[in-house]
Scaffold this motif. Sequence first.
Motif, PDB file in Angstrom:
ATOM      1  N   THR A  51       2.505 113.497  42.569  1.00 38.12           N
ATOM      2  CA  THR A  51       3.371 112.140  42.535  1.00 38.12           C
ATOM      3  C   THR A  51       4.797 112.396  43.213  1.00 38.12           C
ATOM      4  O   THR A  51       5.052 111.413  43.948  1.00 38.12           O
ATOM      5  CB  THR A  51       3.347 111.413  41.475  1.00 38.12           C
ATOM      6  N   SER A  52       5.301 113.236  43.044  1.00 40.39           N
ATOM      7  CA  SER A  52       7.004 113.382  43.697  1.00 40.39           C
ATOM      8  C   SER A  52       6.690 113.674  45.026  1.00 40.39           C
ATOM      9  O   SER A  52       7.583 113.475  45.785  1.00 40.39           O
ATOM     10  CB  SER A  52       7.530 114.626  42.862  1.00 40.39           C
ATOM     11  N   ALA A  53       5.492 114.596  45.514  1.00 38.51           N
ATOM     12  CA  ALA A  53       5.474 114.696  46.927  1.00 38.51           C
ATOM     13  C   ALA A  53       5.444 113.216  47.640  1.00 38.51           C
ATOM     14  O   ALA A  53       5.719 113.433  48.875  1.00 38.51           O
ATOM     15  CB  ALA A  53       4.254 115.584  47.293  1.00 38.51           C
ATOM     16  N   SER A  54       4.842 112.282  47.152  1.00 31.03           N
ATOM     17  CA  SER A  54       4.892 111.014  48.032  1.00 31.03           C
ATOM     18  C   SER A  54       6.326 110.417  48.356  1.00 31.03           C
ATOM     19  O   SER A  54       6.440 109.844  49.306  1.00 31.03           O
ATOM     20  CB  SER A  54       4.239 109.809  47.188  1.00 31.03           C
ATOM     21  N   THR A  55       7.212 110.926  47.779  1.00 30.19           N
ATOM     22  CA  THR A  55       8.484 110.465  47.941  1.00 30.19           C
ATOM     23  C   THR A  55       9.122 110.798  49.210  1.00 30.19           C
ATOM     24  O   THR A  55       9.868 109.855  49.947  1.00 30.19           O
ATOM     25  CB  THR A  55       9.913 110.917  46.901  1.00 30.19           C
ATOM     26  N   GLY A  56       8.368 111.527  49.995  1.00 29.25           N
ATOM     27  CA  GLY A  56       8.676 112.277  51.498  1.00 29.25           C
ATOM     28  C   GLY A  56       8.348 111.217  52.261  1.00 29.25           C
ATOM     29  O   GLY A  56       8.826 111.370  53.480  1.00 29.25           O
ATOM     30  N   LEU A  57       7.473 110.175  51.957  1.00 29.89           N
ATOM     31  CA  LEU A  57       7.006 109.229  53.102  1.00 29.89           C
ATOM     32  C   LEU A  57       7.949 108.005  52.803  1.00 29.89           C
ATOM     33  O   LEU A  57       7.964 107.161  53.698  1.00 29.89           O
ATOM     34  CB  LEU A  57       5.701 108.743  52.659  1.00 29.89           C
ATOM     35  N   VAL A  58       8.801 108.019  51.840  1.00 33.38           N
ATOM     36  CA  VAL A  58       9.664 106.726  51.929  1.00 33.38           C
ATOM     37  C   VAL A  58      11.219 107.149  52.077  1.00 33.38           C
ATOM     38  O   VAL A  58      11.744 106.597  52.845  1.00 33.38           O
ATOM     39  CB  VAL A  58       9.842 106.213  50.266  1.00 33.38           C
ATOM     40  N   ILE A  59      11.389 108.357  51.761  1.00 34.85           N
ATOM     41  CA  ILE A  59      12.769 109.026  52.114  1.00 34.85           C
ATOM     42  C   ILE A  59      12.574 109.811  53.564  1.00 34.85           C
ATOM     43  O   ILE A  59      11.898 110.588  54.067  1.00 34.85           O
ATOM     44  CB  ILE A  59      13.214 110.098  51.269  1.00 34.85           C
TER      45      ILE A  59
ATOM     46  N   LYS B 143      -5.554 111.953  33.393  1.00 33.31           N
ATOM     47  CA  LYS B 143      -4.710 111.621  32.151  1.00 33.31           C
ATOM     48  C   LYS B 143      -3.231 111.581  32.286  1.00 33.31           C
ATOM     49  O   LYS B 143      -2.443 110.637  31.801  1.00 33.31           O
ATOM     50  CB  LYS B 143      -5.244 112.329  30.995  1.00 33.31           C
ATOM     51  N   PRO B 144      -2.836 112.920  32.464  1.00 37.14           N
ATOM     52  CA  PRO B 144      -1.234 113.136  32.828  1.00 37.14           C
ATOM     53  C   PRO B 144      -0.685 112.309  34.124  1.00 37.14           C
ATOM     54  O   PRO B 144       0.475 112.087  33.926  1.00 37.14           O
ATOM     55  CB  PRO B 144      -1.111 114.480  32.809  1.00 37.14           C
ATOM     56  N   LEU B 145      -1.540 112.056  35.003  1.00 30.89           N
ATOM     57  CA  LEU B 145      -1.078 111.420  36.018  1.00 30.89           C
ATOM     58  C   LEU B 145      -0.778 109.728  35.822  1.00 30.89           C
ATOM     59  O   LEU B 145       0.055 109.411  36.205  1.00 30.89           O
ATOM     60  CB  LEU B 145      -2.352 111.330  37.071  1.00 30.89           C
ATOM     61  N   LEU B 146      -1.518 109.410  34.791  1.00 31.87           N
ATOM     62  CA  LEU B 146      -1.401 107.933  34.445  1.00 31.87           C
ATOM     63  C   LEU B 146      -0.002 107.490  34.052  1.00 31.87           C
ATOM     64  O   LEU B 146       0.442 106.341  34.789  1.00 31.87           O
ATOM     65  CB  LEU B 146      -2.301 107.618  33.205  1.00 31.87           C
ATOM     66  N   PRO B 147       0.780 108.118  33.096  1.00 32.29           N
ATOM     67  CA  PRO B 147       2.263 107.801  33.002  1.00 32.29           C
ATOM     68  C   PRO B 147       3.237 107.681  34.140  1.00 32.29           C
ATOM     69  O   PRO B 147       3.754 106.828  34.473  1.00 32.29           O
ATOM     70  CB  PRO B 147       2.671 108.542  31.913  1.00 32.29           C
ATOM     71  N   LEU B 148       2.962 108.720  34.901  1.00 33.78           N
ATOM     72  CA  LEU B 148       3.688 108.841  36.167  1.00 33.78           C
ATOM     73  C   LEU B 148       3.332 107.574  37.150  1.00 33.78           C
ATOM     74  O   LEU B 148       4.321 107.092  37.936  1.00 33.78           O
ATOM     75  CB  LEU B 148       3.471 110.150  36.951  1.00 33.78           C
ATOM     76  N   PHE B 149       1.835 107.334  37.472  1.00 32.51           N
ATOM     77  CA  PHE B 149       1.699 106.342  38.178  1.00 32.51           C
ATOM     78  C   PHE B 149       2.128 104.989  37.680  1.00 32.51           C
ATOM     79  O   PHE B 149       2.701 104.170  38.430  1.00 32.51           O
ATOM     80  CB  PHE B 149       0.074 106.434  38.072  1.00 32.51           C
ATOM     81  N   LEU B 150       2.413 104.971  36.355  1.00 28.13           N
ATOM     82  CA  LEU B 150       2.810 103.533  35.953  1.00 28.13           C
ATOM     83  C   LEU B 150       4.407 103.250  36.254  1.00 28.13           C
ATOM     84  O   LEU B 150       4.682 102.380  36.690  1.00 28.13           O
ATOM     85  CB  LEU B 150       2.728 103.292  34.692  1.00 28.13           C
ATOM     86  N   ALA B 151       5.003 104.375  36.225  1.00 28.74           N
ATOM     87  CA  ALA B 151       6.450 104.745  36.658  1.00 28.74           C
ATOM     88  C   ALA B 151       6.614 104.281  38.105  1.00 28.74           C
ATOM     89  O   ALA B 151       7.517 103.609  38.459  1.00 28.74           O
ATOM     90  CB  ALA B 151       7.076 105.986  36.289  1.00 28.74           C
ATOM     91  N   MET B 152       5.685 104.753  39.076  1.00 27.12           N
ATOM     92  CA  MET B 152       5.794 104.557  40.538  1.00 27.12           C
ATOM     93  C   MET B 152       5.550 103.016  40.607  1.00 27.12           C
ATOM     94  O   MET B 152       6.306 102.235  41.344  1.00 27.12           O
ATOM     95  CB  MET B 152       4.651 105.220  41.219  1.00 27.12           C
ATOM     96  N   ILE B 153       4.737 102.384  39.869  1.00 30.18           N
ATOM     97  CA  ILE B 153       4.264 100.716  40.139  1.00 30.18           C
ATOM     98  C   ILE B 153       5.526 100.123  39.432  1.00 30.18           C
ATOM     99  O   ILE B 153       5.892  99.174  40.002  1.00 30.18           O
ATOM    100  CB  ILE B 153       3.072 100.682  39.083  1.00 30.18           C
ATOM    101  N   ALA B 154       6.277 100.427  38.334  1.00 35.08           N
ATOM    102  CA  ALA B 154       7.443  99.788  37.894  1.00 35.08           C
ATOM    103  C   ALA B 154       8.667  99.722  38.774  1.00 35.08           C
ATOM    104  O   ALA B 154       9.197  98.687  39.127  1.00 35.08           O
ATOM    105  CB  ALA B 154       7.974 100.666  36.586  1.00 35.08           C
ATOM    106  N   VAL B 155       8.563 101.043  39.614  1.00 35.77           N
ATOM    107  CA  VAL B 155       9.916 101.020  40.723  1.00 35.77           C
ATOM    108  C   VAL B 155       9.403 100.142  41.623  1.00 35.77           C
ATOM    109  O   VAL B 155      10.217  99.498  42.316  1.00 35.77           O
ATOM    110  CB  VAL B 155       9.913 102.306  41.290  1.00 35.77           C
TER     111      VAL B 155
END
Length: 432
Positions: free
Chosen positions: A147-155, A400-412
């Motif tokens: 999930t954190s690797a995806s930030t490289g496409l925005v920054i 399963k551990p991806l889900l809360p991180l996924f929801l955080a990305m949607i919130a942003v």
Amino acid sequence: MNWTEIAILVLTFVVLLGIGVPVAYSIGLSSLVTILITMDPVIAFTTLAQRMATGIDSFSLLAIPFFVLAGQLMNKGGIASRLIDLARAMVGPLPGGLAFINILACMLFGAISGSSVAAASAIGGFMVPRMEKEGYDKAFGAAVNLTSASTGLVIPPSNILIVFSLASGGVSIAALFLAGYIPGLLIGLALMIVAGVVALKKGYKSNETTGVKIFFKSFFGALPSLLLLVIVIGGIIAGIFTATEASAIAVLYTLILSMVVYKEVKYKDLPRILLDTTLTTTIVLMLVATSMGMSWVLSYENIPQGVSDFLLNVSDNPVVILLIINLLLLAVGTFMDMTPAVLIFTPIFLPVVVQMGMNPIHFGIVMVMNLCIGLCTPPVGSLLFVGCSVAGLSIQKVLKPLLPLFLAMIAVLLLVTYVPALSLWLPELFGY
């Protein structure tokens, strides 16, 4: 708008994907089948070939192979380890420090290389085993990494923002680069908050130590890598060179950095690096060419106007329209790669949001953020596959551990969607 032709286009594309035809060929063949209904075969073949050729005849697209090459050099050049050392000195001692190191290092590496896949493999290959060794759940480490690797496409610098500039008809690349900073940092911050909560809940502690001496040593070790951002983005904003020229300068700088300063890349490594760059560039430009062909077919069938009319008939409330577009883009991101998705759906949705008064720069960031989330979701999320492969885990174990991180990305995503200043403040500050 002819619903029969739309149905044929969509059905052909889905069937071709379903039987395993590569995405680029699926896009091109479904476009060809659609226009064969209304055109003579010779004209149809000629028109589509012409649109594909002119679609990649763009000076801006020259930046893509250069940034890909720069990313390859960074991936092999010892930059990842130095960025991990810097991240360790900054956030390592905090509870759940290894998760924070993973996130921060992925953000730094992704931003410098412009490649989320490179960030996931380079950082994840070191950090996921390290997190498991320190008692972290391996699936959680993989989820944090991808999930954190995806930030490289925005920054910035980001190849996909260059593609959006092409698809939108010329939105400033420099403005898009500036607009990506705050949303990208917010995604990283949200992921850190979730990782911190999980670490506290599960009792993940940190054995990392830091201090002024360690921090400055790691900072100066990573400084040559960090200077690339200053040179590339600073040069573009100051008007010293274009994004394409900046990409060539990035290659020269990373070549010197990897071979002379860090001495991690040898002359014997260059043929393989150049070959990998060529293969990646070929795939990307093939996607661009066929996607531009499909974009023309959509325009020829008057589909963008039809979609615009349909959405505006559903509601005239911008909040509702943007929510619908976000949901559609999130759905698209689950089965389509970013490059064709941007090239195909930008001409469809951009007129709708512009009619509502939305800035195209703002919409570009929102679109890319949507599709970044898609990279982390099944069935075809490339980051999901890379992250699981690096960790040696099945997708089912990571979900399963991806889900809360996924929801955080949607919130942003929702925050950036409905607060335009988060993406427009920096471009406006610099006069874009």
